[in-house]
Design a protein around this motif. Structure first.
Motif, PDB file in Angstrom:
ATOM      1  N   ALA A 176     -16.142   9.362 -21.870  1.00 52.34           N
ATOM      2  CA  ALA A 176     -16.472   9.080 -23.121  1.00 52.34           C
ATOM      3  C   ALA A 176     -15.325   8.435 -23.761  1.00 52.34           C
ATOM      4  N   ARG A 177     -14.023   8.462 -23.487  1.00 52.95           N
ATOM      5  CA  ARG A 177     -13.122   7.412 -24.046  1.00 52.95           C
ATOM      6  C   ARG A 177     -13.170   6.180 -23.843  1.00 52.95           C
ATOM      7  N   GLN A 178     -13.736   5.859 -22.549  1.00 52.40           N
ATOM      8  CA  GLN A 178     -13.957   4.441 -22.179  1.00 52.40           C
ATOM      9  C   GLN A 178     -15.054   3.838 -23.143  1.00 52.40           C
ATOM     10  N   GLU A 179     -16.205   4.564 -23.262  1.00 49.25           N
ATOM     11  CA  GLU A 179     -17.043   3.949 -24.108  1.00 49.25           C
ATOM     12  C   GLU A 179     -16.871   3.918 -25.519  1.00 49.25           C
ATOM     13  N   ASP A 180     -16.017   4.931 -26.122  1.00 51.72           N
ATOM     14  CA  ASP A 180     -15.344   4.656 -27.399  1.00 51.72           C
ATOM     15  C   ASP A 180     -14.736   3.337 -27.527  1.00 51.72           C
ATOM     16  N   ALA A 181     -13.863   2.908 -26.545  1.00 48.32           N
ATOM     17  CA  ALA A 181     -13.049   1.783 -26.788  1.00 48.32           C
ATOM     18  C   ALA A 181     -13.967   0.294 -26.563  1.00 48.32           C
ATOM     19  N   PHE A 182     -14.771   0.606 -25.658  1.00 50.43           N
ATOM     20  CA  PHE A 182     -15.895  -0.416 -25.351  1.00 50.43           C
ATOM     21  C   PHE A 182     -16.655  -0.899 -26.657  1.00 50.43           C
ATOM     22  N   TYR A 183     -17.444   0.173 -27.266  1.00 50.07           N
ATOM     23  CA  TYR A 183     -18.263   0.029 -28.143  1.00 50.07           C
ATOM     24  C   TYR A 183     -17.370  -0.102 -29.394  1.00 50.07           C
ATOM     25  N   ALA A 184     -16.318   0.219 -29.518  1.00 49.27           N
ATOM     26  CA  ALA A 184     -15.396  -0.257 -30.818  1.00 49.27           C
ATOM     27  C   ALA A 184     -15.160  -1.658 -30.895  1.00 49.27           C
ATOM     28  N   ALA A 185     -14.795  -2.343 -29.589  1.00 46.67           N
ATOM     29  CA  ALA A 185     -14.490  -3.600 -29.494  1.00 46.67           C
ATOM     30  C   ALA A 185     -15.748  -4.452 -29.447  1.00 46.67           C
ATOM     31  N   ASP A 186     -16.794  -4.072 -28.836  1.00 46.16           N
ATOM     32  CA  ASP A 186     -18.193  -4.928 -28.735  1.00 46.16           C
ATOM     33  C   ASP A 186     -19.232  -4.513 -29.519  1.00 46.16           C
TER      34      ASP A 186
END
Length: 221
Positions: A176-186
């Motif tokens: 979930a943390r990886q999703e958060d970072a990815f979607y915040a950036a992309d």
């Protein structure tokens, strides 16, 4: 046709069809209007967070379109390899197809911790790619559209853990943390072309299996 309010971020329709049959009908209707690129291959990404229902919808859409289906789960380089999976899709599949060259993806062996055999991408008018990262910023020039599947967090977690059980449970927060970072950036949801609301409930039975077969761990359906 379902009522189609727009996203507050852009003009993407947000639809609330019966799941999954109504969602399938809506996506197929919308997909008919997507323009083919010069190479003739239309690539559709089915995006959304873990447990939202992406795999269920993508399998049904690919089956109806006669399209090969690629799962991002097969491309991630392990639990921390989301970005690597996106680059694998870009460099080995989408870029070659856009240039009229043969394309193939490498399956990541989660148990061995390394990429394994290569799978050629069959010829077809469409290619469907599903999973977290399939609608990433670097991939958008190659896509004819991005469908985002939304579901409440509690529903997503229940579905994901019911499906993968103890395999996924220790990694839920990590992924979930990886999703958060990815979607915040992309900003994938904010730039999606169609947003489909999945209210939850148990996943349906097996859908039509498209021409490609995959395996591996499943963090992103």
């Amino acid at each position: 046709m379902a009522h189609r309010p727009t996203s507050p971020d852009r003009d993407a329709p947000i639809i609330h069809p019966p799941w999954p049959a109504g969602a399938l009908t809506e996506v197929l209707t919308w997909a008919r209007d997507r323009l083919a690129p010069p190479n003739g291959r239309r690539v559709l990404a089915v995006e959304g967070r873990s447990g939202a229902g992406k795999t269920t919808l993508a399998r049904a859409v690919a089956g109806r379109l006669g399209a090969p289906l690629i799962h991002m789960d097969d491309l991630y380089a392990g639990w921390d390899g989301l970005r690597e999976g996106v680059e694998e899709l870009r460099s080995r599949v989408l870029e070659p197809l856009a240039e009229g060259r043969p394309a193939g993806w490498r399956r990541f062996d989660w148990a061995a911790g390394a990429y394994a055999e290569e799978h050629p991408v069959p010829d077809a008018d469409w290619l469907v790619v599903e999973g977290v990262g399939s609608g990433g910023r670097v991939l958008r020039p190659y896509l004819c559209g991005v469908v985002w599947v939304d579901a409440p967090t509690a529903v997503r977690k229940r579905r994901a853990l019911a499906r993968d059980g103890e395999t996924y449970a220790p990694h839920w927060a990590r992924w979930a943390r990886q999703e958060d970072a990815f979607y915040a950036a992309d900003q994938v949801r904010e730039t999606a072309d169609l947003i489909v609301e999945n209210p939850g409930g148990p996943p349906p039975g097996p859908a039509v299996q498209p021409p490609s077969a995959t395996g591996g761990c499943v963090p992103s359906a």
